[in-house]
Design an enzyme around this catalytic site. Structure first.
Site, mmCIF file in Angstrom:
data_model
loop_
_atom_site.group_PDB
_atom_site.id
_atom_site.type_symbol
_atom_site.label_atom_id
_atom_site.label_comp_id
_atom_site.label_asym_id
_atom_site.label_seq_id
_atom_site.Cartn_x
_atom_site.Cartn_y
_atom_site.Cartn_z
ATOM 1 N N THR A 38 20.000 23.355 91.162
ATOM 2 C CA THR A 38 21.333 23.400 91.775
ATOM 3 C C THR A 38 21.573 22.209 92.691
ATOM 4 O OG1 THR A 38 21.427 25.795 91.663
ATOM 5 C CG2 THR A 38 22.818 24.772 93.306
ATOM 6 N N ASP A 81 17.758 22.787 84.557
ATOM 7 C CA ASP A 81 17.815 24.025 85.338
ATOM 8 C C ASP A 81 16.377 24.564 85.289
ATOM 9 O OD1 ASP A 81 20.126 26.566 85.838
ATOM 10 O OD2 ASP A 81 17.975 26.965 85.775
ATOM 11 N N THR A 113 15.663 26.358 92.323
ATOM 12 C CA THR A 113 14.992 27.397 93.124
ATOM 13 C C THR A 113 14.468 28.546 92.262
ATOM 14 O OG1 THR A 113 17.096 28.545 93.523
ATOM 15 C CG2 THR A 113 16.393 26.925 95.169
ATOM 16 N N GLN A 302 2.917 45.590 92.672
ATOM 17 C CA GLN A 302 4.367 45.379 92.724
ATOM 18 C C GLN A 302 4.869 45.305 94.163
ATOM 19 O OE1 GLN A 302 6.382 48.358 90.334
ATOM 20 N NE2 GLN A 302 5.052 47.981 88.590
ATOM 21 N N CYS A 303 4.038 45.759 95.119
ATOM 22 C CA CYS A 303 4.447 45.700 96.530
ATOM 23 C C CYS A 303 4.465 44.249 96.995
ATOM 24 C CB CYS A 303 3.456 46.456 97.416
ATOM 25 S SG CYS A 303 3.483 48.213 97.166
HETATM 26 N N1 ASP Z 1 19.402 27.918 88.266
HETATM 27 C C1 ASP Z 1 19.058 26.981 89.304
HETATM 28 C C2 ASP Z 1 17.694 26.427 88.999
HETATM 29 O O1 ASP Z 1 16.713 27.086 89.231
HETATM 30 C C3 ASP Z 1 19.113 27.643 90.636
HETATM 31 C C4 ASP Z 1 18.857 26.760 91.826
HETATM 32 O O2 ASP Z 1 18.401 25.636 91.740
HETATM 33 O O3 ASP Z 1 19.107 27.219 92.963
HETATM 34 O O4 ASP Z 1 17.583 25.351 88.497
#
Ligand code: ASP
Length: 366
Positions: A38, A81, A113, A302-303
């Site tokens: 992003t 992405d 992210t 999973q916690c």
């Molecule tokens: N979909 C994006 C990615 O992971 C989300 C981001 O960068 O915040 O490339």
């Protein structure tokens, strides 16, 4: 689907104008590696956010020009992405860092992210005896948009990559880590926990390595010490792994379908609480069958906090005898990439078991 595969490692470096005198040999040299995400996205013709080239970072972030560092930008030719990242891309990124390791004091990887925690954990394993910072960061809002968090994340990530111990002058964070929304998190402890707010990452089962407020406060006692040995870049990952997340009502058909994937070498079992799972005969038989076929099973809770203690309850009593490895307080992200890394070493049964159960890069607490 490895996107950076086939890309030549000799990608051009674009020097960015800063406040440092290019001839000043004492100014830290930092390399920004842009992979996509992003942070560098813009709206395409279809109205969707899509990765773009980041050729004018210096214009979009004029504050870079005030930094006292010597900066260079390396952009991957086809930014992605991060939902599209694959293990081969991690090996490529590691090679890229290795190519420039001697010429820079620190590295900042701009990355999406969504899978940043996986990539940071993977690089943590691949880059053994790392002696320089590799800081992953990105943004929830693109750098060109109003209210972007890119400036805040990138500027501080660069400061962390340049940081030295005030007295000794040694590297402050010789680790692969994630810096996001004022927190520095070890790569093998990072988890994306938020998709709408700026605080996207959490440090699971371990304190943050640093916090950025008015000043930068490093938790020096939590940061791994500088390695004595030189950087070793591993070249193989075993991608034939899976994750099996348990849920009440899971059927034999689902469990056996996952564990009988042809060629499967390892599977992260996402169990309940302190590592518990159903005691039904068919379930244990599926696990035993997978083990007989040489599939490694790593038990991860999973916690989000706490740890796996196999044998604490009747519901995990059989696991040790089946040869299932307890993952302690490891994250799923660090467990998936650890399986890929350790199985990729091809070191034989006993050593594989030992490595899976051992803390390799700060991913489990003693
Ligand atoms: N979909 C994006 C990615 O992971 C989300 C981001 O960068 O915040 O490339």
């Amino acid at each position: 689907m490895a996107l950076f595969c086939g890309v030549n490692l000799d990608l051009p470096l674009l020097p960015l104008p800063t406040a440092a005198d290019p001839a000043d040999a004492t100014a830290p040299r930092l390399l920004i590696v842009y992979t996509g995400g992003t942070v560098g996205m813009a709206v395409n013709a279809a109205g969707e956010l899509a990765p773009m080239e980041l050729r004018h970072l210096d214009r979009q972030m004029p504050e870079l020009a005030r930094l006292p560092f010597r900066l260079a930008l390396l952009s991957l030719p086809q930014p992605i992405d991060s939902s599209n990242v694959a293990p081969a891309d991690w090996l490529f990124l590691a090679q890229l860092i290795g190519r420039h390791y001697a010429d820079f004091d620190g590295f900042v990887v701009l990355h999406g992210t969504d899978t940043m925690a996986y990539s940071a954990a993977a690089l943590g394993y691949i880059l053994e005896h790392l002696g320089k910072p590799v800081v992953f960061t990105g943004a929830q809002v693109p750098v060109g948009a109003n209210r972007s968090d890119a400036q805040r994340n990138l500027i501080t990530a660069l400061e962390i990559a340049a940081a030295r111990h005030p007295r000794a002058g040694t590297v402050r964070v010789p680790e692969v880590c994630v810096f996001f929304n004022d927190e520095l998190i070890r790569g093998t402890r990072a988890k994306k926990v938020e998709s709408q707010q700026f605080a996207a990452f959490k440090s699971e089962n371990y304190p943050p390595l640093a916090r950025a407020g008015i000043g930068l406060e490093f938790a020096d006692n939590s940061i791994r010490l500088l390695p004595a040995a030189g950087l070793k870049i591993h070249e193989t990952l075993e991608a034939r792994v899976a994750v099996l997340r348990l849920f009440p009502g899971i059927t034999e058909a689902v469990v056996s379908a996952v564990l009988q994937v042809p060629g499967l070498r390892g599977c992260v079992l996402e169990t309940y609480g302190s590592g518990n799972a159903p005691t039904a005969g068919w379930f244990l038989d599926c696990l035993a069958d997978a083990r007989r076929r040489g599939v490694w099973l790593l038990n991860v809770s999973q916690c989000e906090e706490g740890r796996v203690v196999q044998g604490k309850y009747e519901t995990s009593a059989r696991f040790a005898a089946l040869g299932i490895v307890g993952g302690d307080d490891i994250t799923t992200e660090a467990a998936v990439t650890k399986l890929m890394f350790v199985l990729g070493l091809g070191v034989g049964e006993a050593r594989t078991r030992e490595l899976l159960a051992t803390d390799l890069r700060g991913e489990i607490s003693p």
